[in-house]
Write a protein that holds these residues in place. Structure first.
Motif, PDB file in Angstrom:
ATOM      1  N   UNK A 122       1.924   3.669   2.949  1.00 41.50           N
ATOM      2  CA  UNK A 122       3.063   2.801   2.681  1.00 41.50           C
ATOM      3  C   UNK A 122       2.694   1.334   2.843  1.00 41.50           C
ATOM      4  N   UNK A 123       1.918   1.033   3.882  1.00 44.31           N
ATOM      5  CA  UNK A 123       1.504  -0.354   4.114  1.00 44.31           C
ATOM      6  C   UNK A 123       0.624  -0.861   2.976  1.00 44.31           C
ATOM      7  N   UNK A 124      -0.306  -0.035   2.522  1.00 40.14           N
ATOM      8  CA  UNK A 124      -1.178  -0.443   1.421  1.00 40.14           C
ATOM      9  C   UNK A 124      -0.374  -0.620   0.135  1.00 40.14           C
ATOM     10  N   UNK A 125       0.578   0.270  -0.088  1.00 41.54           N
ATOM     11  CA  UNK A 125       1.447   0.156  -1.256  1.00 41.54           C
ATOM     12  C   UNK A 125       2.208  -1.162  -1.258  1.00 41.54           C
ATOM     13  N   UNK A 126       2.675  -1.585  -0.104  1.00 43.41           N
ATOM     14  CA  UNK A 126       3.389  -2.854   0.024  1.00 43.41           C
ATOM     15  C   UNK A 126       2.469  -4.043  -0.250  1.00 43.41           C
ATOM     16  N   UNK A 127       1.228  -3.960   0.210  1.00 46.16           N
ATOM     17  CA  UNK A 127       0.261  -5.022  -0.058  1.00 46.16           C
ATOM     18  C   UNK A 127       0.051  -5.191  -1.563  1.00 46.16           C
ATOM     19  N   UNK A 128      -0.119  -4.078  -2.248  1.00 43.75           N
ATOM     20  CA  UNK A 128      -0.323  -4.114  -3.700  1.00 43.75           C
ATOM     21  C   UNK A 128       0.922  -4.666  -4.395  1.00 43.75           C
ATOM     22  N   UNK A 143     -13.187   2.135   8.687  1.00 46.28           N
ATOM     23  CA  UNK A 143     -12.878   3.301   7.880  1.00 46.28           C
ATOM     24  C   UNK A 143     -13.987   4.328   8.054  1.00 46.28           C
ATOM     25  N   UNK A 144     -13.668   5.573   7.726  1.00 46.59           N
ATOM     26  CA  UNK A 144     -14.693   6.612   7.685  1.00 46.59           C
ATOM     27  C   UNK A 144     -15.772   6.176   6.692  1.00 46.59           C
ATOM     28  N   UNK A 145     -17.032   6.395   7.035  1.00 47.97           N
ATOM     29  CA  UNK A 145     -18.147   5.984   6.173  1.00 47.97           C
ATOM     30  C   UNK A 145     -17.995   6.556   4.769  1.00 47.97           C
ATOM     31  N   UNK A 146     -18.368   5.774   3.793  1.00 47.72           N
ATOM     32  CA  UNK A 146     -18.238   6.163   2.392  1.00 47.72           C
ATOM     33  C   UNK A 146     -18.984   7.476   2.108  1.00 47.72           C
ATOM     34  N   UNK A 172     -10.888   4.935   3.335  1.00 49.56           N
ATOM     35  CA  UNK A 172     -10.376   3.969   2.362  1.00 49.56           C
ATOM     36  C   UNK A 172     -10.448   4.532   0.952  1.00 49.56           C
ATOM     37  N   UNK A 173     -11.470   5.314   0.664  1.00 48.83           N
ATOM     38  CA  UNK A 173     -11.624   5.873  -0.675  1.00 48.83           C
ATOM     39  C   UNK A 173     -10.420   6.752  -1.044  1.00 48.83           C
ATOM     40  N   UNK A 174      -9.915   7.522  -0.106  1.00 52.03           N
ATOM     41  CA  UNK A 174      -8.726   8.338  -0.354  1.00 52.03           C
ATOM     42  C   UNK A 174      -7.474   7.469  -0.459  1.00 52.03           C
ATOM     43  N   UNK A 175      -7.416   6.439   0.351  1.00 54.70           N
ATOM     44  CA  UNK A 175      -6.276   5.525   0.310  1.00 54.70           C
ATOM     45  C   UNK A 175      -6.202   4.799  -1.029  1.00 54.70           C
ATOM     46  N   UNK A 176      -7.343   4.416  -1.550  1.00 50.99           N
ATOM     47  CA  UNK A 176      -7.451   3.615  -2.771  1.00 50.99           C
ATOM     48  C   UNK A 176      -7.200   4.436  -4.042  1.00 50.99           C
ATOM     49  N   UNK A 177      -7.526   5.717  -3.981  1.00 47.27           N
ATOM     50  CA  UNK A 177      -7.535   6.567  -5.169  1.00 47.27           C
ATOM     51  C   UNK A 177      -6.257   6.500  -6.016  1.00 47.27           C
ATOM     52  N   UNK A 178      -5.050   6.579  -5.420  1.00 47.00           N
ATOM     53  CA  UNK A 178      -3.837   6.543  -6.259  1.00 47.00           C
ATOM     54  C   UNK A 178      -3.599   5.198  -6.960  1.00 47.00           C
ATOM     55  N   UNK A 179      -4.314   4.149  -6.535  1.00 46.23           N
ATOM     56  CA  UNK A 179      -4.079   2.796  -7.055  1.00 46.23           C
ATOM     57  C   UNK A 179      -5.229   2.295  -7.925  1.00 46.23           C
ATOM     58  N   UNK A 180      -6.253   3.135  -8.132  1.00 53.26           N
ATOM     59  CA  UNK A 180      -7.476   2.648  -8.770  1.00 53.26           C
ATOM     60  C   UNK A 180      -7.254   2.152 -10.203  1.00 53.26           C
ATOM     61  N   UNK A 181      -6.234   2.669 -10.877  1.00 52.10           N
ATOM     62  CA  UNK A 181      -5.976   2.222 -12.245  1.00 52.10           C
ATOM     63  C   UNK A 181      -5.324   0.846 -12.297  1.00 52.10           C
ATOM     64  N   UNK A 182      -4.736   0.415 -11.187  1.00 53.41           N
ATOM     65  CA  UNK A 182      -4.075  -0.885 -11.161  1.00 53.41           C
ATOM     66  C   UNK A 182      -4.820  -1.942 -10.377  1.00 53.41           C
ATOM     67  N   UNK A 183      -6.003  -1.567  -9.840  1.00 62.71           N
ATOM     68  CA  UNK A 183      -6.788  -2.481  -9.029  1.00 62.71           C
ATOM     69  C   UNK A 183      -8.243  -2.480  -9.485  1.00 62.71           C
TER      70      UNK A 183
END
Length: 205
Positions: A122-128, A143-146, A172-183
């Motif tokens: 939710x916090x990351x979504x708000x940042x975006x 974050x957990x190592x890549x 972070x990779x899992x957190x980022x995944x739903x937003x990768x098309x917009x970032x």
């Protein structure tokens, strides 16, 4: 973790925070975080989880339109005292529920906050949401190592660490995944402690 517990923990942390997290390797990491940033005069910058204001000394704050939020009044009050001579707007606010319009800021900065909030997604979504189109999101956090899973040792101690007000198990990779098309991922750089802490720089499409 929940907001009530975080409020209690960071009330305890506030008097000592800079001693641990704005010195030594953490200070060097903050310097590296901002050294290549090309702020323009008048840029609107949002600091989410500004804490005691440790990041602010690394930027030309007198040339920028800065809003800085935190959920801990004790941490926020320290930042207010440090920068009382500036035009920085300090607000008590929850990173998971930003009282701000969409597409508002040229830069959104989040240092050591995504692994603190109860709902990181939710916090990351708000940042975006509040970043402008072509605006940047700058993150400094652990974050957990890549490409790796959390070690057994860290899995065992993760619940204990969470009681201290932070989470060592966020990918972070899992957190980022739903937003990768917009970032756009501009940078994903290891900063300190063998890549446990990273600099992540994103651009909103």
């Amino acid at each position: 973790m929940n907001n009530g517990w975080n409020r209690f923990i960071y009330k305890i942390w506030a008097p000592y925070y800079d001693r641990f997290f704005n010195s030594g390797p953490f200070l060097k990491a903050r310097q590296t975080l901002f050294k290549d940033m090309k702020f323009k005069k008048g840029d609107r910058v949002l600091f989410i989880g500004v804490g005691t204001g440790a990041d602010l000394e690394q930027i030309p704050y007198d040339e920028l339109d800065i809003t800085a939020i935190d959920y801990s009044e004790e941490m926020l009050n320290q930042a207010r005292e440090k920068y009382a001579h500036t035009t920085i707007e300090f607000l008590h606010m929850d990173a998971q529920n930003l009282d701000m319009e969409n597409d508002t800021y040229d830069y959104v900065v989040a240092s050591l906050i995504l692994t603190v909030v109860p709902d990181v997604q939710q916090a990351f979504s708000e940042m975006v949401r509040v970043a402008k189109r072509d605006g940047e999101i700058l993150i400094f956090d652990k974050f957990v190592s890549k490409g790796k899973e959390l070690s057994l040792f860290k899995k065992i101690f993760r619940p204990i660490i969470r009681l201290l007000g932070t989470d060592i198990g966020i990918s972070f990779e899992r957190l980022y995944l739903p937003y990768k098309d917009g970032l756009i991922m501009i940078e994903n750089q290891d900063l300190v402690f063998k890549g446990m802490y990273r600099k992540i720089r994103l651009k909103k499409k």
